[in-house]
Enzyme design. Structure first.
Site, short mmCIF file in Angstrom:
data_model
loop_
_atom_site.label_atom_id
_atom_site.label_comp_id
_atom_site.label_asym_id
_atom_site.label_seq_id
_atom_site.Cartn_x
_atom_site.Cartn_y
_atom_site.Cartn_z
N ASN A 289 0.83 -1.20 0.00
CA ASN A 289 0.00 0.00 0.00
C ASN A 289 0.87 1.26 0.00
OD1 ASN A 289 -2.88 -0.78 0.16
ND2 ASN A 289 -2.12 -1.95 1.90
N SER B 227 -8.60 -11.06 -13.06
CA SER B 227 -9.61 -11.95 -12.49
C SER B 227 -10.71 -12.07 -13.55
CB SER B 227 -10.20 -11.31 -11.23
OG SER B 227 -11.47 -11.85 -10.94
N ALA C 193 -13.27 -2.84 -11.29
CA ALA C 193 -12.56 -1.72 -11.94
C ALA C 193 -11.05 -1.92 -11.86
CB ALA C 193 -12.97 -0.40 -11.29
N TYR D 189 -13.50 -3.77 -7.11
CA TYR D 189 -12.69 -4.93 -7.51
C TYR D 189 -12.67 -5.09 -9.03
CZ TYR D 189 -10.65 -9.61 -7.24
OH TYR D 189 -9.82 -10.70 -7.39
N LYS E 83 -9.38 -4.76 -11.53
CA LYS E 83 -8.94 -5.92 -12.31
C LYS E 83 -9.05 -5.66 -13.81
CE LYS E 83 -7.56 -8.45 -8.95
NZ LYS E 83 -6.11 -8.72 -8.82
#
Lengths: 76, 251
Positions: B65, B142, B157, B155, B159
């Site tokens: 992060n 994914s 967006a 998620y 991937k």
């Protein structure tokens, strides 16, 4: 946050159109569906950092029971 | 034609998300084939069970992060010692958040880990001093990179964005014969999925299982394709998104 504020804000997030109180069984509301559950889980996680899962929620009925699950001490 | 299948012996591969799930599975497979692995993850205790020959596995505890500190990792002497043959970007987070609660900061935080950390790692890797020509990069997208599900705006967006990075970077790095590909798994039994399933009702879990004609995947269903993409056997494959999903996305 008081219990009343919590119920009002959650009802707003869930876009519940009827008046709700601590005694309202949220599972019986017209608005209660899988998206409603997602909003409830997300809202509780954001405000209290408490992660509820589907099993936890299946055991709950009223907003009061939800507040008990989150922990009464977390409310002012 | 002499075939030496997926020969990874002696290759120097960096893997993020090394402490859990598919990332850890990839580290184990690479080490068993005689590769040298640099693993990045947050919690070193989760890889203490990995067995390997001396100096074959280097673990760097790091929270991806923190994008600004990533370049510093590459200055670490033992990383810079030998140029990399491969980069595998497994670190990622899955979250279910309804759109009405998805405020800017929350979605930015997901993009930080799932997308920006990978771009930063690729940026640094792509420098000649850190990577060999003919090396290979594997991003994790994914099935959600091309499909949707309620509560998965963030998620999906991130991937989906990964696929854009793969398309562009594969062209940009082709000059050095560096290949950039994505793998897109369906639902695989990992600690991340376990966490996801715990938030769903039994009925929902069953629905997800039934959406995979070949059932839910296992880590060993995904790892071999990653090894293939890292090996010279795939040297003419770049810019691709390979779905490994038990038939999920064909429906």
């Amino acid at each position: 946050m008081t219990k009343e504020e919590f119920i009002a804000e959650l009802a707003e997030e869930m876009e519940i159109e009827t008046t709700v109180t601590a005694e309202t069984n949220f599972q019986e509301l017209d608005e209660w569906d899988s998206m409603g559950m997602m909003v409830l889980i997300g809202f509780v996680s954001e405000k209290f950092e408490v992660s509820l899962n589907a099993e936890d929620i299946a055991k709950l009925t009223t907003f009061e029971s939800l507040i008990d699950k989150i922990g009464v001490d977390k409310f002012s | 034609m002499a075939m030496k299948k997926n020969d990874l012996k002696g290759k120097n591969i960096l893997v993020t998300g090394a402490t859990s799930g598919i990332g850890k599975g990839i580290c184990i497979a690479l080490l068993s084939q005689g590769a040298r692995v640099i693993g990045i993850g947050r919690d070193e205790s989760k890889v203490s069970d990995l067995s390997f020959e001396d100096n074959k596995f280097l673990f760097l505890p790091y929270d991806l992060n923190n994008i600004d500190g990533i370049e510093g990792l590459f200055q670490n002497n033992s990383v810079a010692q030998e140029k990399l043959d491969g980069l595998v970007l497994c670190a990622g987070k899955e979250e279910t958040v309804p759109l009405s609660l998805y405020k800017g900061d929350k979605i930015k935080s997901l993009f930080n880990l799932n997308l920006f950390s990978g771009i930063e790692l690729l940026r640094i890797f792509s420098k000649k001093k850190f990577s060999k020509d003919n090396s290979s990069v594997v991003f994790f997208s994914s099935v959600m990179g091309e499909l949707g599900q309620p509560g998965k705006v963030g998620y999906c967006a991130t991937k989906s964005a990964v696929l854009g990075v793969v398309n562009s970077a594969s062209l940009e790095l082709a000059k050095r014969k560096i290949r950039v590909n994505a793998v897109s798994p369906g639902v695989v039994a990992t600690p991340m999925t376990k966490k996801l399933f715990s938030q769903l009702s039994d009925e929902n879990v069953k629905q997800i299982e039934e959406m995979h004609p070949l059932g839910i995947g296992q880590i060993e269903d995904v790892v071999p394709t990653v090894l293939f993409l890292l090996s010279d056997d795939s040297k003419w494959i770049t810019g691709q998104n390979i779905k490994i999903d038990g038939g999920y996305s064909i429906q």
